[in-house]
Design a protein around this motif. Structure first.
Motif, PDB file in Angstrom:
ATOM      1  N   ASN A 132       0.864  -1.179   0.000  1.00  0.00           N
ATOM      2  CA  ASN A 132       0.000   0.000   0.000  1.00  0.00           C
ATOM      3  C   ASN A 132       0.900   1.228   0.000  1.00  0.00           C
ATOM      4  N   TYR A 232      -9.470   2.300   4.914  1.00  0.00           N
ATOM      5  CA  TYR A 232      -8.547   1.208   4.588  1.00  0.00           C
ATOM      6  C   TYR A 232      -7.120   1.579   4.986  1.00  0.00           C
ATOM      7  N   ALA A 247      -9.068  -4.019   7.141  1.00  0.00           N
ATOM      8  CA  ALA A 247      -8.467  -3.516   5.903  1.00  0.00           C
ATOM      9  C   ALA A 247      -8.904  -4.358   4.709  1.00  0.00           C
ATOM     10  N   TYR A 250     -12.518  -3.512   3.932  1.00  0.00           N
ATOM     11  CA  TYR A 250     -12.648  -2.221   3.252  1.00  0.00           C
ATOM     12  C   TYR A 250     -12.213  -2.320   1.797  1.00  0.00           C
ATOM     13  N   LEU A 251     -11.081  -3.008   1.553  1.00  0.00           N
ATOM     14  CA  LEU A 251     -10.587  -3.126   0.183  1.00  0.00           C
ATOM     15  C   LEU A 251     -11.564  -3.928  -0.672  1.00  0.00           C
TER      16      LEU A 251
END
Length: 388
Positions: A132, A232, A247, A250-251
């Motif tokens: 990320n 995220y 996370a 959310y992704l």
């Protein structure tokens, strides 16, 4: 979502009993172990039939013509009216059902289209998040061609960036998203006179994503995805395993929203007949709001009633009135409240109750904010005008 047989819509097909009535107990009965998730035949009888769920969860499908079936979750004991077609399947892995019937009148027939229970289950499984990064690239930056063996999500926050992917050139601007699939060739560069900031997330899937997003730029028209990406990034930077689970959630939601955005974008490519249909639907929504303004009308209820997505109804109201549906409903309520005050038939408290406001204090605040005058002052003003 399936309604239970205690829902009023089931009344078209029969009645609901807390326990099997006396009439049922005097009939023949059979206990069925249900495992098959579909059926191509339906039962019917010239006398009432009773169903009682013994264990598990069961779906019952009913029809008056043997063609168009309504589906319900079997709750309590139901009495099925004579000459109604019916059959059942387990929602859980298996279920147990007790059927009370008249052997002399119970029949079955093959139906035109088989009925199948389709569970709500996830088709998209995200396995691992690799990287990320939030990049701020200066003008003239160049990223040489690479083949990436994983999924990559690009979100452009500010500026523009040129991308070449599988020999196709794209220009991504602020609020654009692009989902890259595994083994695609990718190179990118910023313009010579413009910086660009973007988020780049790489991840691995356990299941293969539908390719309808491949090489498609999705321009985000609202802040939902941006908000999710912010959540995220906050979650992924935390070392706690619960935050890492969040996370992934959310992704996954971001990817699902991109698919939904793509579907709605395709649906917006209207022909004249589609435009006529949308206008007629919008008119029906307005009529419904006007005729039910004394009720607590939510956007979710409108979506369910008219079979329209939340983003779609938001876009229609924004296009027609430049406000959202929630604000429009509030405006209609306040306009009606103003008319009711002018009629001098009800007190301010009664008007608040009749129009479904949560309290008279909340109603007064909304009224004053909308009309720049408190409802009590407006009532006094109307009374003076009437006396004059």
């Amino acid at each position: 979502m399936l309604r239970r047989t205690t829902n009023f819509k089931f009344q078209d097909f029969g009645e609901v009993h807390n326990t099997p009535p006396k009439e049922a107990k005097e009939m023949s009965y059979h206990i069925l172990q249900l495992k098959a998730k579909s059926f191509d035949r339906a039962f019917f009888s010239s006398t009432p039939t009773y169903l009682e769920n013994m264990s598990g969860i069961t779906m019952v499908a009913l029809s008056h013509d043997g063609i168009h079936f309504k589906k319900f979750v079997l709750h309590r004991t139901i009495e099925i009216d004579p000459n109604v077609y019916f059959n059942f399947v387990p929602i859980t892995d298996h279920s147990e059902l007790k059927i009370y019937y008249n052997e002399a009148t119970l029949n079955e027939k093959k139906i035109q289209d088989p009925i199948e229970y389709k569970p709500i289950s996830s088709k998209i499984a995200m396995k691992e998040i690799y990287t990320n990064y939030y990049y701020i690239r200066k003008a003239g930056y160049f990223f040489p061609e690479q083949i990436l063996p994983f999924y990559v999500l690009l979100y452009i926050d500010e500026g523009e960036i040129e991308i070449e992917c599988d020999e196709h050139a794209y220009c991504l601007k602020a609020n654009d998203c692009l989902l890259l699939y595994p083994d695609q060739k990718l190179s990118m560069h910023t313009k010579s006179d413009q910086n660009c900031s973007y988020l780049m997330i790489s991840f691995l899937m356990e299941t293969t994503l539908d390719t309808s997003l491949k090489n498609i730029i999705i321009h985000l028209r609202n802040r939902e995805v941006y908000s999710l990406l912010s959540k995220y990034m906050k979650a992924v930077q935390n070392d706690h395993e619960i935050e890492h689970e969040l996370a992934i959630v959310y992704l996954k939601e971001v990817v699902l929203m991109l698919f939904r955005e793509r579907i709605e974008t395709q649906a917006n490519e209207y022909n004249p007949m589609q435009v006529h249909y949308e206008n007629a639907l919008f008119n029906e929504i307005l009529i419904y709001i006007q005729t039910h303004i004394d009720q607590n009308i939510s956007v979710e209820a409108l979506c369910e009633r008219f079979q329209i997505s939340r983003s779609k109804i938001q876009n229609i109201f924004k296009e027609k009135f430049d406000i959202g549906p929630k604000q429009y409903i509030s405006n209609v309520k306040l306009d009606r409240a103003k008319e009711m005050i002018q009629e001098h038939k009800y007190t301010i408290s009664e008007i608040s109750d009749r129009l479904g406001f949560t309290s008279v204090h909340y109603f007064s605040r909304k009224f004053k904010s909308h009309f720049s005058i408190a409802p009590t002052d407006y009532a006094k003003q109307c009374q003076k005008q009437k006396e004059f």
